[in-house]
Enzyme design. Structure first.
Site, PDB file in Angstrom:
ATOM      1  N   PRO A   1      41.553  30.934  28.293  1.00  0.00           N
ATOM      2  CA  PRO A   1      42.924  30.524  27.999  1.00  0.00           C
ATOM      3  C   PRO A   1      43.931  31.583  28.452  1.00  0.00           C
ATOM      4  O   PRO A   1      43.660  32.785  28.328  1.00  0.00           O
ATOM      5  CB  PRO A   1      42.939  30.377  26.478  1.00  0.00           C
ATOM      6  CG  PRO A   1      41.525  30.326  26.053  1.00  0.00           C
ATOM      7  CD  PRO A   1      40.720  31.038  27.094  1.00  0.00           C
TER       8      PRO A   1
ATOM      9  N   ALA B   1      40.674  39.015  34.469  1.00  0.00           N
ATOM     10  CA  ALA B   1      39.423  38.337  34.850  1.00  0.00           C
ATOM     11  C   ALA B   1      39.595  37.594  36.180  1.00  0.00           C
ATOM     12  O   ALA B   1      38.698  37.626  37.036  1.00  0.00           O
ATOM     13  CB  ALA B   1      38.989  37.370  33.753  1.00  0.00           C
TER      14      ALA B   1
ATOM     15  N   ASP C   1      41.731  46.423  29.507  1.00  0.00           N
ATOM     16  CA  ASP C   1      41.338  45.069  29.908  1.00  0.00           C
ATOM     17  C   ASP C   1      40.539  45.094  31.213  1.00  0.00           C
ATOM     18  O   ASP C   1      39.452  44.518  31.308  1.00  0.00           O
ATOM     19  CB  ASP C   1      42.568  44.166  30.087  1.00  0.00           C
ATOM     20  CG  ASP C   1      43.190  43.765  28.763  1.00  0.00           C
ATOM     21  OD1 ASP C   1      42.846  44.372  27.741  1.00  0.00           O
ATOM     22  OD2 ASP C   1      44.034  42.847  28.749  1.00  0.00           O
TER      23      ASP C   1
HETATM   24  C1  MEV Z   1      46.041  44.068  25.454  1.00  0.00           C
HETATM   25  O1  MEV Z   1      44.802  43.412  25.629  1.00  0.00           O
HETATM   26  C2  MEV Z   1      45.915  45.226  24.532  1.00  0.00           C
HETATM   27  C3  MEV Z   1      47.177  46.076  24.327  1.00  0.00           C
HETATM   28  O2  MEV Z   1      46.716  47.242  23.646  1.00  0.00           O
HETATM   29  C4  MEV Z   1      47.839  46.465  25.617  1.00  0.00           C
HETATM   30  C5  MEV Z   1      47.038  47.442  26.468  1.00  0.00           C
HETATM   31  O3  MEV Z   1      46.095  48.037  26.013  1.00  0.00           O
HETATM   32  O4  MEV Z   1      47.431  47.609  27.638  1.00  0.00           O
HETATM   33  C6  MEV Z   1      48.171  45.368  23.426  1.00  0.00           C
END
Ligand code: MEV
Length: 324
Positions: free
Chosen positions: A107, A117, A158
């Site tokens: 999503p 991804a 990420d």
């Molecule tokens: C995003 O998946 C997680 C956050 O901590 C942003 C980041 O780490 O870049 C909110």
């Protein structure tokens, strides 16, 4: 046909604080994935992108099939292709004739890492087509470049967890630590159905941090201590200890103002249905929540979340790569 794939991800502990140099833990979600296929295009066509299954990725309405050379400079797919070609040593004057078709079950704008991804799958597809190796480290580095364009100040977690496809203990600027998971454990993951634009939420937290620096630094340090405790528990196989740590992390995220009534409601439902702990995951304000559950409680917690109106409920088993 050549292809590249990449899983989704959830942040288990430490979102937001990680943007400020603290550690965080993230794990891949293999039940959803982005997929990019490559096939030869017409002679002289250059590279075309097809994302008709994911119209949200197209640079404009009605343009889900377009040549890379005509895409706006800020189009993330274009950026990923150009970075990939440069990495593979292909000069712009030698642009190959290819069609890249993008699809994904992750999503969008829900904190599951769909952007990272898709970029990962795209780079893997190109590397496979050109029969060149692309290490997890290189993939992560290239995807981070794409992330920076859309995210503002991404921590890098990420791209790291998605490129390595393993649970990671991540500290910005330090070598990635692939987490040893002593005993595999289960998460139920539920979508509030509300879009969460990471860049915006991260921007709001930054404004608050600037306005109340001491308070936010304290919150980030407190979260960092939870993340370290969680790492120990995961490595030792004491997964039940993660429940209270998740609840504490959620309390701190709430204090930072990144939860929402919809998230809070689903968290409560999950805990009442037997989850050992629960928290939002990712930027917050919407998106997904995660709940730690014993295997026998996956079904009741899933059903309770579905009854409570979650837009989608998934579950994933967290394990070390060698347990796959
Ligand atoms: C995003 O998946 C997680 C956050 O901590 C942003 C980041 O780490 O870049 C909110």
């Amino acid at each position: 046909m050549w292809e590249g794939r990449a899983p989704g991800k959830v942040i288990l502990f430490g979102e937001h604080a990680v943007v400020y140099g603290r550690p965080a833990i993230a794990v891949p979600v293999r039940g959803v994935e982005a997929r990019v296929t490559v096939r030869p295009g017409e002679r002289g066509s250059g590279i075309w992108l097809e994302c008709c299954d994911l119209p949200a990725l197209a640079p404009g309405e009605g343009t889900c099939r377009y040549p890379v050379r005509e895409a706006p400079a800020g189009d993330p797919l274009r950026v990923a292709v150009l970075l990939g070609l440069t990495y593979l040593g292909i000069a712009p004057s030698q642009e190959p004739d290819l069609v890249l078709t993008i699809s994904s079950t992750i999503p969008i704008a829900r904190g599951l890492g769909s952007g990272a991804a898709v970029a990962t799958a795209l780079l893997r597809a190109l590397a496979t087509y050109f029969n060149q190796p692309l290490s997890a480290e290189e993939t992560s580095r290239l995807v981070y470049e794409v992330e920076k364009l859309f995210h503002g100040t991404p921590s890098g977690i990420d791209n790291t967890v998605i490129a390595y496809q393993q649970p990671v203990y991540f500290v910005p600027g330090e070598p990635v630590e692939l987490l040893q998971v002593g005993v595999p454990f289960h998460l139920v993951i539920a979508d509030t159905g509300i879009a969460s634009v990471t860049r915006q939420v991260v921007g709001t937290v930054r404004q608050r941090w600037q306005a109340e620096r001491a308070r936010y630094e304290y919150l980030f340090d407190t979260i960092a201590a939870l993340v370290r405790a969680a790492r120990e528990a995961i490595v030792r196989g004491e997964w039940r200890a993660l429940g209270p740590l998740m609840n504490e992390n959620q309390t701190l995220l709430n204090e930072m103002g990144v939860s929402s009534p919809e998230l809070d409601r689903l968290l409560k439902v999950a805990r009442s249905a037997g989850a050992l702990g629960a928290k939002l995951s990712g930027a917050g304000r919407g998106g997904f929540m995660i709940a730690l559950v014993a295997e026998e409680d996956i079904a009741p917690v899933t059903e309770a979340l579905e009854r409570a109106g979650a837009a989608q409920v998934l579950s994933t088993c967290v394990m070390a790569a060698s347990d796959d």
